[in-house]
Design an enzyme around this catalytic site. Sequence first.
Site, PDB file in Angstrom:
ATOM      1  N   GLU A 186       0.701  -1.171  -0.320  1.00 42.18           N
ATOM      2  CA  GLU A 186      -0.053   0.049  -0.101  1.00 42.18           C
ATOM      3  C   GLU A 186       0.720   1.305  -0.012  1.00 42.18           C
ATOM      4  O   GLU A 186       0.022   2.348  -0.391  1.00 42.18           O
ATOM      5  CB  GLU A 186      -1.203  -0.525   1.193  1.00 42.18           C
ATOM      6  CG  GLU A 186      -0.487   0.171   2.392  1.00 42.18           C
ATOM      7  CD  GLU A 186      -0.031   0.884   3.016  1.00 42.18           C
ATOM      8  OE1 GLU A 186       0.896   2.111   3.035  1.00 42.18           O
ATOM      9  OE2 GLU A 186      -1.210   1.956   3.827  1.00 42.18           O
TER      10      GLU A 186
ATOM     11  N   CYS B 175      -3.558  -4.439   3.818  1.00 43.87           N
ATOM     12  CA  CYS B 175      -2.575  -5.741   4.044  1.00 43.87           C
ATOM     13  C   CYS B 175      -2.454  -6.299   3.205  1.00 43.87           C
ATOM     14  O   CYS B 175      -1.571  -7.975   3.999  1.00 43.87           O
ATOM     15  CB  CYS B 175      -2.900  -5.622   5.515  1.00 43.87           C
ATOM     16  SG  CYS B 175      -2.380  -3.698   7.290  1.00 43.87           S
TER      17      CYS B 175
ATOM     18  N   HIS C  64      -2.578 -12.259  10.536  1.00 43.14           N
ATOM     19  CA  HIS C  64      -2.168 -10.831  10.069  1.00 43.14           C
ATOM     20  C   HIS C  64      -2.206 -10.088  11.285  1.00 43.14           C
ATOM     21  O   HIS C  64      -2.353 -10.483  12.360  1.00 43.14           O
ATOM     22  CB  HIS C  64      -3.128 -10.184   9.105  1.00 43.14           C
ATOM     23  CG  HIS C  64      -2.520  -8.843   9.030  1.00 43.14           C
ATOM     24  ND1 HIS C  64      -1.296  -8.873   8.715  1.00 43.14           N
ATOM     25  CD2 HIS C  64      -3.258  -7.450   9.480  1.00 43.14           C
ATOM     26  CE1 HIS C  64      -1.364  -7.234   8.650  1.00 43.14           C
ATOM     27  NE2 HIS C  64      -2.462  -6.111   9.386  1.00 43.14           N
TER      28      HIS C  64
END
Lengths: 349, 129, 385
Positions: free
Chosen positions: A80, A112, A234
């Site tokens: 990103e 992400c 994550h």
Amino acid sequence: MHGIVGWGSYVPRFRIKVEDIAGQWGADAAAFKRGLLLQEKTVPGLDEDTITISVAAAKYAIARAGIDPREIGCCYIGSESHPYAVKPSGTVVIDAIGAGPECHVADFEFACKAGTEAMFVAYSHVKSGVMRYALGIGADTSQGAPGDALEYTASAGGTAYIMGGENVAAEIVDTYSFTSDTPDFWRREGEFYPRHAGRFTGEPAYFHHVLGATRGMLEKSGLEPADFRFAVFHMPNGKFPLKAGKEAGFRQEQLEQGWVVNLMGNTYSGSSPTGLAACLDVAEPGDRILVTSFGSGAGSDSFVIRCTDRIKEIQKKAPATRDQLADRRIYLDYGKYVAYRGKIRMNQL
Amino acid sequence: MISPRYHREIPQRYRLEAGRCADCGEIHFPPRAVCRKCGARESTTVVLPNRGKVVTCTVVDIPPAEFDDQKPYVNAIVELENGVRLTCMVAEAPPDAVDIGTEVELIFRRLRCGREWEVLQYGYKARVV
Amino acid sequence: MRDVAVIGMGITKFGELWRSPLRDLHAEAVADCLADAGIERRQVQSAWIGCMSSGLFNGQEHLASILTDYAGLAGIAATRVESACASGGAAFRAAWLEVASGASDYVLATGVEKMNDGADATYCLSTAADQEYEVYHGVTFPGLYAMIAKAHMHKWGTTREQLADVAVKNHRHGALNPKAQFPQEITRATVLGAVMVASPLGLFDCSPVSDGAAAVLLAPVEVARALGKPVVRILGSGHATDTIALHDRADVSRIPVVQAAARRAFAMAGVGPRDIDLVEVHDCFTIAELVCLEELGFFEPGKAAAATSAGETALGGRIPVNTSGGLKSKGHPVGATGIAQIAELYEQLTGKAGKRQVKDARRGLAQNMGGSGGSCTVHILEVSR
């Protein structure tokens, strides 16, 4: 068999401690450390960005794979924080690693999750036989607005994966994705810092997708949490992945090796790929690893990975992730940090 | 615009490609149209080793405007393992960590951002091993 | 080839001359030079103009036209000569060749630079290094000479104090020069306590950013004799080049181009370092003076530093160096420097150097250098009365 033939993580050397950020804003550092389960985060050097991080990670991956970079048929970088609004990051990377010009290149973006997207597509290419080796990278130099909760976590780093069908070190046994339109975090064109929807980023966004993907993955593969040595989720902060892992039925010992967030922060697209790399660095043949990424917006990609005998041969061919997290850290104070991150207005040329 | 000049140097800056004289074997970095030693005009591409030692160095406190954001920084002349020398910055180095004889490796970094309408400029820097 | 003499000199004040444009600086030096020589404007046939970077400093190229025009010389042949900081020396050599060849009798060699005009001087100067393989990596000129200094210190044990003594000595000389940019005496402590520019070189190890111009007029020796003044003959001229990149030279503690140019000049002149009474060297940085004195043969390698600290290169010493104040104190408008050195020798050899006069000076040597040693000129002048 298709899967990972080489991996490489790159961790910048610079760090800032939670105390230094909290101190700047008069916040309670101890409370932040408890709440986020995080002590420090990585900061990119003044000469580092998603491109340089990707190059460093890709070189380590090539060293482990032991292949001629010209045999790499594609390069996908998920991030990103691509340095250009228009112009690919991947073109610089393929020319720096010597993979061009016969190479398919694209930059991916999905908050992400862009890193596992790149891995997912690279894996699909080799599995379908379109190309011999495929490179997927997740890398970021993430930003959080000054004083925002994100400032404590948004960090820098990345991991590259070379997928292939020969000399596989870690087979990708199965994949599963879980996606819906859930606006928990975004940045519109021209905005400098991303916006997030506060606690809405938790249950409806992160946990819904991470658990949806993980449960779907387990069901699809017919595996139980106990069948895995490691599981990686994550890591937007230290707490979320541990909570998600436990809710999905994993034990603390399965989660610890890939849980690099306490020392690294949230490297966005590089987060779960780097957690996976930390596991591959120490895995034994036959070990299974489950990885579930998360990208705001929102979605999760899940992978079931099983290590082969080859893994022991290549682990030491490039620096391990946790060694990079521990070695030669250079700490910045808050003033240096904001200068490094371009958060203060400097003279234009 | 710097693009044409930048693009031409990419093989050297990104991949350390040098030229080896087809006649006498002299290695030139960057490659040259004419060998400085024997005058021959044919050469082949070779890739330089990425390890070497600092020949001499300095800490630049007052840089040109384009490098102002990175000051102070270390500049060094590095002699690579095959004897080829080049000039570069030493990344991440506390100024006192670099001296004559310091062993370094070459890494890929963003050297300067240029003006905001220009392309970003990448290339090699050294890092203390 | 004909024997050639310098028959007049002119030099502006050096400094931050905010109100003087490039064209007027040059015109002032030329007018002073012609007045000093006693030659009419209409007699001048040609001019060689040394200037490094008017395009970057002032946005002005095509100096042959604008500078002759504003000097009241429009119509003459003129050429701008560029060899970085050796532009002036190269212009002087070109003028010498033109007169020596017999092509012209009255030829101007001028030099000018207006560096304080709003541009980033560090950047402009850095274009004299390899743009793609030095400057691209953040190299500056103080940085290049700092790397030479570091290597010299490592090889010979040269110290920062010894470097400081070069600056102290040149400021002492410059204090006697009314044209100097910084005509103040300084102490070792001033030099050592100054802010760092590129270690080990601090601000007082560096020559300043200067505006200024200088001009000398050349003519055949017979013409000079007819003027009834002391004849300052160009005894030797040496010019050499070397790699532009410092890293391409075998020994980075040396500046071999200086030795190459000096050998040619000494060979032509038929004299050696022992026959020279005073020297103007290119002390763009303190280390440069020491290395150049060694390359020129005035000292053995590694010996110039101690000799400087012992006063051997000061006025009254064995071999006075940079009686003008050098680039350090007098100032360093880069294109003008090579001509200003010749102007200093001319004043010294004709006995007009005032308080900084070297007694019975008969032969002088001027050494002017481009970049980190990518080009160099050496000229030897001798007076006969």
